[in-house]
Design a protein around this motif. Structure first.
Motif, PDB file in Angstrom:
ATOM      1  N   LYS A 266     -15.335 -12.412   2.236  1.00  0.00           N
ATOM      2  CA  LYS A 266     -16.501 -12.147   1.422  1.00  0.00           C
ATOM      3  C   LYS A 266     -17.925 -11.838   2.237  1.00  0.00           C
ATOM      4  O   LYS A 266     -18.781 -11.144   1.649  1.00  0.00           O
ATOM      5  CB  LYS A 266     -16.845 -13.538   0.473  1.00  0.00           C
TER       6      LYS A 266
ATOM      7  N   VAL B 229     -12.318 -10.140  -8.472  1.00  0.00           N
ATOM      8  CA  VAL B 229     -12.275 -10.222  -6.626  1.00  0.00           C
ATOM      9  C   VAL B 229     -11.553  -8.959  -5.949  1.00  0.00           C
ATOM     10  O   VAL B 229     -11.791  -8.600  -4.967  1.00  0.00           O
ATOM     11  CB  VAL B 229     -12.016 -11.631  -6.343  1.00  0.00           C
TER      12      VAL B 229
ATOM     13  N   PRO C 222     -13.916  -8.563  -2.031  1.00  0.00           N
ATOM     14  CA  PRO C 222     -14.461  -9.850  -2.670  1.00  0.00           C
ATOM     15  C   PRO C 222     -15.936  -9.836  -2.207  1.00  0.00           C
ATOM     16  O   PRO C 222     -16.743 -10.593  -2.845  1.00  0.00           O
ATOM     17  CB  PRO C 222     -13.792 -11.091  -1.977  1.00  0.00           C
TER      18      PRO C 222
END
Length: 330
Positions: A131, A196, A200
């Motif tokens: 992420k 996601v 992400p």
């Protein structure tokens, strides 16, 4: 912390223009999440554009009987607003469950929607995180994940979205309003948060540089009988390990209208549409409520240390719907 420039704006178009000209800038409102991430090095903006004084701080009724909530309305003011308390009580309860009074006084509606995950691997820049650094890996999958996702996750990320307010907004079919250099736009909350998948790091469908200007709630008579229930590891001001926003109406003992959303189980607020379809027209009893929860949670893919969330969410759903059904029959 990296040195950064600062500019306060009083006009929406000025704010949008500054970010359009400087991709390294970020909007700042309450700062309750962004400033923390700047301190840890997760966020490193070259400039902060302070939008706190923009004229977006009102909660107003709309002609169709809904509400329009400005992006700079504080969480405290949102929770206390009489129309929110009367017409959308689950939203008031979600906001009050979300943080301490001091944080609610600073945090804003727009900023709340854009909260980043509290996953420890995301906030620690010495560790890999897809992420934060796409392609670096997701150590949570084999590491500490007891509070991570059981629904909608992927092999790239299993973090959960931290917002309580957004769970209630998901159940209420909220619509996010924004402004860009090209003009205004809207996104239903269902489309606002991206799955996601393999990306992400792309959390929302907001265009680059867009400024959230408000959130609108359509009229929802069912929401007048609604609740938000949050389970956490300590009694006050902790992030949820599971939460449910629910609204219920009955007719002759059967479910005539229902709204249901889950929190702390996915990378975004999880609208429980499978459970809603199971409930509509069915008897309002514990057996039906359990059947609906099981139908929704059939898609759960827990990791070794968070399988407890399946049972937790089932029990929360049954308990909260049971309370609403009992209230409807009084």
């Amino acid at each position: 912390m990296r040195e950064f420039g600062y500019r306060r704006v009083l006009d929406v178009r000025d704010a949008v223009g500054l970010l359009d000209a400087d991709p390294d800038a970020r909007y700042l409102a309450g700062g309750t999440n962004l400033v923390d991430l700047m301190k840890t090095g997760v966020e490193r903006p070259g400039r902060l554009v302070d939008v706190r004084e923009l004229p977006l701080d009102r909660v107003e009724s709309t002609p169709d009987g809904g509400l329009r909530i400005g992006a700079t309305v504080t969480n405290s003011d949102l929770a206390a607003h009489p129309d929110v308390r009367r017409r959308y009580p689950m939203l008031t309860q979600a906001v009050l469950a979300g943080a301490s009074g001091q944080l609610r006084n600073m945090a804003t509606v727009g900023g709340n929607l854009l909260q980043r995950t509290r996953c420890a691997y995301f906030t620690d820049t010495s560790l890999p995180c897809n992420k934060r650094n796409p392609g670096s890996g997701c150590p949570a999958i084999r590491g500490e994940h007891h509070n991570h996702a059981i629904l909608g996750a992927s092999g790239q990320c299993v973090a959960v979205h931290p917002s309580d307010m957004a769970v209630a907004l998901a159940a209420l079919d909220a619509v996010v309003h924004y402004e860009t250099a090209e003009g205004p736009g809207t996104l239903p909350l269902d489309a606002f948060y991206l799955p996601v998948g393999d990306t992400p790091h792309r959390e929302t469908a907001l265009p680059e540089g867009a400024l959230i200007t408000g959130v609108s709630l359509p009229p929802a008579p069912v929401a007048a009988r609604s609740r938000y229930r949050k389970v956490r590891e300590r009694a006050s001001y902790a992030f949820a390990i599971g939460s449910v926003a629910a609204a219920l109406d009955l007719h002759d003992g059967t479910v005539s209208a229902v709204r249901l959303a889950y929190g702390a189980v996915a990378s975004r607020p999880w609208r429980a549409r499978t459970a809603e379809r199971t409930l509509l027209g069915a008897p309002a009893n514990a057996e039906t409520f359990a059947e609906a929860a099981d139908a929704e949670l059939a898609a759960a893919r827990p990791l070794p240390h968070n399988a407890y969330k399946v049972t937790l969410m089932r029990n929360l759903t049954v308990a909260l719907l049971g309370e609403l059904a009992e209230e409807a029959t009084r």
